[in-house]
Design an enzyme around this catalytic site. Structure first.
Site, PDB file in Angstrom:
ATOM      1  N   GLY A  31      -8.365   5.386  -6.755  1.00 37.46           N
ATOM      2  CA  GLY A  31      -9.764   5.011  -6.573  1.00 37.46           C
ATOM      3  C   GLY A  31      -9.949   3.694  -5.843  1.00 37.46           C
ATOM      4  O   GLY A  31      -9.034   3.213  -5.176  1.00 37.46           O
ATOM      5  N   HIS A  37      -8.075   4.992   2.460  1.00 37.49           N
ATOM      6  CA  HIS A  37      -8.182   6.268   1.728  1.00 37.49           C
ATOM      7  C   HIS A  37      -8.929   7.302   2.569  1.00 37.49           C
ATOM      8  O   HIS A  37      -8.546   8.469   2.622  1.00 37.49           O
ATOM      9  CB  HIS A  37      -8.963   6.070   0.423  1.00 37.49           C
ATOM     10  CG  HIS A  37      -8.263   5.240  -0.604  1.00 37.49           C
ATOM     11  ND1 HIS A  37      -8.676   3.979  -0.953  1.00 37.49           N
ATOM     12  CD2 HIS A  37      -7.166   5.497  -1.368  1.00 37.49           C
ATOM     13  CE1 HIS A  37      -7.881   3.497  -1.891  1.00 37.49           C
ATOM     14  NE2 HIS A  37      -6.956   4.387  -2.157  1.00 37.49           N
ATOM     15  N   GLN A 149       1.423   4.811   4.754  1.00 39.78           N
ATOM     16  CA  GLN A 149       2.647   4.085   5.129  1.00 39.78           C
ATOM     17  C   GLN A 149       2.643   2.665   4.561  1.00 39.78           C
ATOM     18  O   GLN A 149       3.690   2.033   4.444  1.00 39.78           O
ATOM     19  CB  GLN A 149       2.782   4.084   6.669  1.00 39.78           C
ATOM     20  CG  GLN A 149       3.873   3.206   7.244  1.00 39.78           C
ATOM     21  CD  GLN A 149       5.284   3.631   6.821  1.00 39.78           C
ATOM     22  OE1 GLN A 149       5.506   4.787   6.444  1.00 39.78           O
ATOM     23  NE2 GLN A 149       6.230   2.704   6.886  1.00 39.78           N
ATOM     24  N   LYS A 150       1.459   2.136   4.189  1.00 40.95           N
ATOM     25  CA  LYS A 150       1.437   0.781   3.630  1.00 40.95           C
ATOM     26  C   LYS A 150       2.357   0.698   2.408  1.00 40.95           C
ATOM     27  O   LYS A 150       3.045  -0.295   2.202  1.00 40.95           O
ATOM     28  CB  LYS A 150       0.020   0.349   3.242  1.00 40.95           C
ATOM     29  CG  LYS A 150      -0.024  -1.124   2.831  1.00 40.95           C
ATOM     30  CD  LYS A 150      -1.380  -1.580   2.448  1.00 40.95           C
ATOM     31  CE  LYS A 150      -1.749  -1.161   1.058  1.00 40.95           C
ATOM     32  NZ  LYS A 150      -0.981  -1.849  -0.013  1.00 40.95           N
ATOM     33  N   ASP A 151       2.367   1.773   1.605  1.00 40.58           N
ATOM     34  CA  ASP A 151       3.273   1.836   0.455  1.00 40.58           C
ATOM     35  C   ASP A 151       4.542   2.569   0.895  1.00 40.58           C
ATOM     36  O   ASP A 151       4.829   3.685   0.444  1.00 40.58           O
ATOM     37  CB  ASP A 151       2.586   2.560  -0.704  1.00 40.58           C
ATOM     38  CG  ASP A 151       1.359   1.794  -1.182  1.00 40.58           C
ATOM     39  OD1 ASP A 151       1.506   0.634  -1.579  1.00 40.58           O
ATOM     40  OD2 ASP A 151       0.255   2.356  -1.125  1.00 40.58           O
ATOM     41  N   GLN A 154       7.084   3.716  -1.743  1.00 35.87           N
ATOM     42  CA  GLN A 154       6.515   4.812  -2.528  1.00 35.87           C
ATOM     43  C   GLN A 154       6.587   6.127  -1.737  1.00 35.87           C
ATOM     44  O   GLN A 154       6.971   7.173  -2.267  1.00 35.87           O
ATOM     45  CB  GLN A 154       5.062   4.479  -2.877  1.00 35.87           C
ATOM     46  CG  GLN A 154       4.278   5.642  -3.453  1.00 35.87           C
ATOM     47  CD  GLN A 154       2.888   5.255  -3.894  1.00 35.87           C
ATOM     48  OE1 GLN A 154       2.721   4.621  -4.923  1.00 35.87           O
ATOM     49  NE2 GLN A 154       1.866   5.618  -3.133  1.00 35.87           N
ATOM     50  N   VAL A 177      -4.015   1.525   7.747  1.00 30.81           N
ATOM     51  CA  VAL A 177      -5.298   1.177   8.374  1.00 30.81           C
ATOM     52  C   VAL A 177      -5.543  -0.309   8.106  1.00 30.81           C
ATOM     53  O   VAL A 177      -5.315  -0.802   6.997  1.00 30.81           O
ATOM     54  CB  VAL A 177      -6.441   2.037   7.787  1.00 30.81           C
ATOM     55  CG1 VAL A 177      -7.783   1.659   8.403  1.00 30.81           C
ATOM     56  CG2 VAL A 177      -6.145   3.518   8.033  1.00 30.81           C
TER      57      VAL A 177
END
Ligand code: PAF
Length: 286
Positions: A31, A37, A149-151, A154, A177
């Site tokens: 969220g 997102h 891709q930021k994580d 993960q 982004v």
């Protein structure tokens, strides 16, 4: 868009969509939606005939109770954004639906979860992520699932888990982004005060400095990182880690001879931010 809260309800709507021959896309989230997102939802919308977004702030992946308590939450605003992005279903289960009484199983991906975030946050963090994502995969049973891709760590872990556990799901990793000034979009940016928000732009500047240094011919990882460290130091930021690592194993590299992940984490005020970039030296094929 419909809002559902139970596994039975989400399975029901997914079953109907699949019976109509629609490809099902899942965007797992916690969220506090931002443009990052929305870009995942848009990509899922482009590639799938039916898009489910899950919204669950997963307690099992927080290593600090205070971090969980202050994690931004805005289900009403999130529902509006998801609806505008063309999402079909917002799946927002309660904690008791995800972790019913007696829950006793965890999923652990070893190796790639140990450095970087694993070293700072502890391996329980990635166990929490792997467990909830495996559950979401089983609850929704999508054809494709979308991550940012930021994580990077993960995303790599989830790819590994999907392969190792034979989930018949395409794991799609979408570009980071950024705000106009380079700051990577993150729900945690909402926790930055004005001064920290200004200083936070040093993270992407540090990554760009490494990119430029590698593009100019530097191959020694330590020298390339030093150019980025200067950007952080100028804003008084001490990184939790700032590392050049293999894109496959996440182990540190001494020389940047092929595609290399430059990963960065730092605390600014109340927020802990992560960012990364993949650098490829000129002439390298991968
Ligand atoms: O990236 C996130 O928002 C979370 O780690 C995820 C994948 C939704 C699991 O809780």
């Amino acid at each position: 868009m419909i809002l559902v809260r139970t596994v039975a309800a989400v399975r029901d709507v997914v079953r109907s969509a699949r019976a109509e021959g629609r490809r099902v896309g899942l965007v797992p989230t916690m969220g506090a939606f931002h443009r990052g997102h929305v870009s995942l939802m848009s990509r899922a919308r482009e590639e799938c005939g039916f898009v489910v977004v899950s919204l669950f702030v997963n307690p099992a992946q927080f290593n600090e109770a205070a971090d969980l308590a202050r994690y931004p939450r805005d289900e009403g605003g999130d529902a509006a954004l998801a609806g505008n992005a063309g999402v079909d279903v917002l799946f927002a289960p309660d904690a008791s639906e995800v972790y019913p009484a007696g829950f006793a199983t965890t999923v652990e991906v070893t190796g790639i979860t140990e450095p970087l975030e694993g070293a700072v946050r502890g391996t329980a963090h990635f166990r929490g992520v792997a467990t909830v994502v495996a559950k979401l995969f089983n609850m929704v049973q999508p054809d494709a699932a979308y991550f940012g891709q930021k994580d990077a760590q993960q995303a790599l872990m989830i790819r590994r888990m999907a392969k190792d556990l034979d989930f018949p799901i395409e794991v799609v990793v979408c570009p980071t982004v950024r705000e106009d000034d380079g700051l990577a979009m993150s729900s945690r940016n909402a926790l930055l005060d004005a001064d920290s928000r200004r200083r936070a732009t040093a993270l992407s500047r540090a990554l760009r400095a490494v990119e430029r240094t590698v593009a100019a011919g530097e191959r020694e990882a330590a020298s390339a990182l030093a150019s980025g460290r200067a950007e952080l130091a100028a804003e008084g930021i001490e990184a939790e880690y700032f590392a050049a690592v293999s894109v496959d194993t996440l182990q540190p590299v001494d020389r940047i001879e092929s595609e290399t992940l430059i990963a960065l984490a730092a605390r600014l005020g109340a927020a802990r931010l992560i960012d990364n970039v993949i650098v490829r030296p000129p002439g390298a094929t991968r």
